[in-house]
Design a protein around this motif. Structure first.
Motif, PDB file in Angstrom:
ATOM      1  N   VAL A 163       0.844  -1.188   0.000  1.00  0.00           N
ATOM      2  CA  VAL A 163       0.000   0.000   0.000  1.00  0.00           C
ATOM      3  C   VAL A 163       0.886   1.247   0.000  1.00  0.00           C
ATOM      4  CG1 VAL A 163      -0.205  -0.076   2.529  1.00  0.00           C
ATOM      5  CG2 VAL A 163      -1.917   1.157   1.207  1.00  0.00           C
TER       6      VAL A 163
ATOM      7  N   LEU B  28      -0.854  -1.632   7.103  1.00  0.00           N
ATOM      8  CA  LEU B  28      -2.242  -1.248   6.798  1.00  0.00           C
ATOM      9  C   LEU B  28      -3.223  -1.974   7.719  1.00  0.00           C
ATOM     10  CD1 LEU B  28      -4.404   0.086   5.009  1.00  0.00           C
ATOM     11  CD2 LEU B  28      -4.231  -1.868   3.483  1.00  0.00           C
TER      12      LEU B  28
ATOM     13  N   SER C 113       1.354  -4.236   3.294  1.00  0.00           N
ATOM     14  CA  SER C 113       0.068  -4.040   3.990  1.00  0.00           C
ATOM     15  C   SER C 113       0.072  -4.740   5.342  1.00  0.00           C
ATOM     16  CB  SER C 113      -1.072  -4.599   3.150  1.00  0.00           C
ATOM     17  OG  SER C 113      -1.204  -3.831   1.985  1.00  0.00           O
TER      18      SER C 113
END
Lengths: 402, 447
Positions: B48, B298, B294
């Motif tokens: 990400v 994330l 991620s």
């Protein structure tokens, strides 16, 4: 090496601990409701006063009276846990035994608490259950309100709720204020102008469901505090035209006790849907129906010499004693000698007066009662006859005396 | 920023049976696989962009809104076991939830508070997307961000309708009269107003038909629609190449490269696809410098936001309980009778647009209640197609290129917020205007 996102972990755990603390707080709050304290105190009280063997059997937890037919659930008995105990007649509230006699005809399982006492049966805290909160308009009908309205007697206001079921009684044992009010209604013949229980005149507003009328629809500009329907009626029964200047209702000079009683009766007239068995099986003596004497008097008034004055509703204010027509109120003079009085005071015939009335009668004949010319002539003839009859009766009375 | 999660110490749960479970990938590959093999995480990308991950770009408003929706679903399911959707029993059942069901008051408060917050946050999310031009297509083919914007607008409407249908269910005075006011606005639609209201409330009066209609909409159809729309909304984000901010970062990188003499690669995927997908586009760039794995970055942040939302709603609900007024009574109109707060700007607009000119009274119901919100809604849906600003404004806060439309949008938002505040706090009995420090006249009671 720690990256810049690793502090997220710290924040994550911090929020997690906050959540844990909130959960603990919630759990403690849920486990310590107000009613548990009352039940603890009750157990201790019973322990001290009635012995440990009786306190041992006390069931704790939320108690409720569920009256399916009345669609009510009353949890008052969670704190008022001793309501049906023997031996706690002198205990302090909320542990005191409820007076037993009333239960003979009103078993608590069939009535619950709030249908008589008011308050909020759903609730489990004193403040909410007694209903002195913004979102509940049926507060406990007890000492707080009796003090507010300066009522010196006790257990008065809950009689409002007695009359929910007993509204068709002529007299209800134990409901002295409601009984007083019903006597007043009969004595002053309120039904002459008002419909009550769907029977009566139409000059004033129908009072059959007067207790339902939203207080917002009343004019409080001339009523003091508190701003309640109860206070409005108290002031209105003192002097109706002071509160609503356009009213035709006279001031009856009621005592404060009578005003409280009438206010209670008025507020008790509500549109409540009750199962039939909740209405008392009234006997002829109790039922609020006219007595044979009252029926006969009404028949004579309607069919006798003065029938015209009844038919035209003059009798609401005026008696015509010589024709056995008796006014509903004593607001206006007897018309027996009106022909003579009009001539003497105004120098005109009663027919001329009816055609060109002055003062209050100008307003009444202009707005309340409209008579055709023929009816005015007929009225004048009858009033002249009444005048003659007055003197005839007087002469015969004198002869009898001699 | 280099991906340094590769170097973290391996922590496994295989033999440790640790009190605190944790997982940290050993390599970038491990991080990517952990996304793919987990059903709940599979909608996230393996990597990400840092800009997309940052607090200051999205404020995680969409994530918060989704978390609130989850809270509503969970608490709502519990409430469904306890609530009875009948005119005779509804109020009692809510009273029982408040008074005798264990933690019932708390679950109901969470449901109520999460509703209000969801309306607020979905609105804020929309404001964020508009101000960053997140609805614009940036790089690559196959992007349909305007469609996702329209899905978002529909989600906003569905959320409002969900909140509105739920408002009636307690069957107290607040519910009954708010829905009366709300549905009366529908009546002012020209020609079909009465029919719309008739269909909405299932008759001429708000009664059992209305209650069951609102209940089924509230508990089944609208949540189902929301779930379908949310799933599509999320899927589109992936399909469109992530948050719009990513396009900007890549654009910026391109510019630097062009400046340094690097050319653009122009091949398509195996020469088969038409144009280039976002994935192909991005793989040609120096992804390492702008993205992180991620897992955990994330996932941890989304978990953090969702937990924070949950805890915030829970703590709020400990102190802010859901109101329950007296049982509904069609004969007694509360004064003032107000629509739910999120419709009060409409009620206020109706008041403003009701005026008397030359002895003729103009009913604001249509102008304020239908026309103005209708026009705003149409503009909201078509705006992505009318916004002619350059592609470089995509995913950037307050670009100069869009200052005019941002200003108008902000002014409209402020007007709506202002009207809502006036309607909520400054309208007293008989809809008279009162300043916040002025007390309202007392309303009479019975006893």
């Amino acid at each position: 090496m720690r990256n810049k996102y690793s502090k997220d972990t710290f924040v994550l755990y911090s929020i997690g601990f906050l959540g844990l603390a909130a959960t603990l707080f919630l759990f403690v709050k849920e486990q310590t409701p107000e009613w548990k304290n009352y039940q603890k105190e009750f157990i201790a009280y019973v322990d001290n006063h009635l012995g440990p063997e009786r306190s041992a059997g006390i069931e704790t937890g939320i108690h409720q009276l569920w009256v399916k037919d009345l669609n009510r659930v009353d949890r008052c008995v969670t704190c008022h846990i001793g309501y049906n105990w023997e031996g706690l007649e002198n205990a302090p509230h909320p542990f005191r035994t409820h007076p037993r006699k009333i239960f003979e005809h009103h078993p608590v399982e069939e009535y619950g608490c709030t249908i008589c006492h008011g308050g909020q049966g759903f609730a489990l805290t004193e403040r909410e259950a007694h209903g002195f909160i913004e979102d509940w308009h049926e507060p406990l009908l007890g000492r707080e309100l009796e003090q507010l309205y300066r009522i010196t007697d006790r257990n008065v206001l809950l009689q409002i709720n007695c009359n929910t079921c007993h509204r068709y009684d002529r007299q209800t044992p134990g409901a002295d204020y409601i009984n007083l009010a019903k006597d007043v209604v009969r004595e002053k013949n309120c039904r002459a102008c008002h419909q009550i229980n769907e029977r009566g005149g139409v000059l004033g507003p129908d009072l059959t469901a007067a207790g339902e009328k939203p207080p917002e629809q009343k004019d409080f500009s001339r009523v003091g505090r508190p701003m309640t329907a109860f206070n409005w009626h108290l002031a209105h029964y003192n002097d109706p035209r002071m509160i609503t200047p356009e009213s035709l209702m006279p001031s009856f000079g009621f005592t404060y006790r009578e005003r409280v009683a009438l206010t209670m009766l008025t507020l008790s007239w509500r549109d409540v849907d009750l199962p039939v068995r909740y209405y008392p099986q009234t006997t002829e003596v109790l039922a609020d129906r006219p007595t044979p004497e009252e029926i006969e008097r009404e028949r004579m008034m309607r069919e006798g010499e003065g029938a015209f004055f009844v038919e035209q509703q003059c009798f609401l204010c005026h008696s015509v004693n010589v024709f056995n027509v008796f006014a509903a109120t004593d607001i206006a003079p007897d018309l027996s000698r009106s022909a003579e009085n009009v001539r003497r005071r105004l120098g005109i015939s009663v027919e001329q007066f009816l055609k060109n009335p002055i003062g209050t009668m100008a307003a009444v004949l202009g707005t309340q009662i409209s008579l055709t010319d023929e009816e005015k002539v007929r009225a004048a003839e009858l009033l002249e006859q009444a005048n003659e009859k007055y003197y005839e009766l007087q002469r015969s009375a004198e002869l009898n005396n001699q | 920023m280099a991906d340094d999660t590769v170097k973290t110490t391996p922590v496994t749960t295989e033999n440790g049976k640790k009190f605190l479970w944790s997982f940290q990938p050993k390599s970038g590959k491990d991080a990517g696989e952990s996304i793919v093999r987990n059903f709940l995480l599979h909608w996230f990308p393996a990597k990400v962009a840092e800009r997309s991950l940052s607090w200051s770009y999205s404020f995680y408003l969409g994530t918060i809104t989704f978390a609130l929706f989850l809270i509503l679903v969970i608490t709502g399911i519990v409430l469904m076991f306890l609530y009875v959707p009948s005119v005779e029993r509804a109020y009692q059942s809510v009273k029982d939830i408040e008074n005798v069901v264990s933690f019932g008051w708390f679950i109901r408060a969470m449901h109520r508070n999460a509703t209000h917050l969801m309306v607020i946050f979905i609105f804020l999310h929309m404001v964020r997307v508009f101000l960053t031009a997140g609805y614009k297509n940036g790089l690559g083919s196959g992007q349909l961000r305007p469609v996702n914007w329209i899905i978002g607008v529909v989600l906003l409407l569905v959320t409002l309708f969900l909140a509105f249908t739920g408002y009636l269910l307690p069957w107290d005075q607040l519910a009954f009269w708010a829905v009366t006011v709300g549905t009366d606005i529908a009546r002012t639609i020209p020609l079909i107003g009465d029919e719309v209201r008739y269909i909405l409330i299932g008759g001429h009066e708000i009664d059992q038909n209305t209650l069951i209609r609102f209940y089924v909409l509230h508990c089944f159809f609208l949540p189902l629609l929301t779930v379908i729309l949310i799933v599509y909304h999320f899927w589109r984000i992936r399909k469109d190449g992530g948050l719009a901010s990513y396009d900007t970062v890549v654009n910026a990188q391109d510019k630097i490269r062009e400046k340094n003499g690097g050319g653009k690669k122009t091949y398509s995927l195996l020469g088969i696809t038409k144009g280039r997908t976002v994935e192909v586009e991005t793989t040609t760039r120096n992804e390492e410098s702008i993205t992180v794995n991620s897992v955990p970055n994330l996932i941890r942040r989304v978990g953090l936001v969702m937990l924070a939302t949950f805890v915030f709603v829970a703590v709020l609900s400990l102190f802010l309980h859901a109101p329950l007024e007296e049982p509904a009574n069609p004969d007694i109109t509360p004064n003032p009778a107000k629509a739910p707060w999120y419709f009060l700007w409409l009620q206020e607009l109706v008041t403003i647009t009701t005026f008397n000119l030359f002895g003729i009274t103009f009913d604001g119901g249509f102008i304020g209640g239908v026309l103005i919100p209708g026009v705003l809604l149409v503009f909201l849906c078509v705006w992505p197609f009318m916004d002619k600003s350059s592609k470089e404004t995509t995913g950037v806060w307050f670009t100069k290129d869009r200052w005019r439309q941002n200003l108008v949008f902000i002014l409209i938002c402020f007007a709506i917020i202002l009207l809502t505040i006036i309607g909520t706090y400054m309208r007293g009995p008989f809809w008279e205007f009162y300043l916040p420090w002025e007390s309202w006249p007392d309303l009479p009671g019975i006893l």
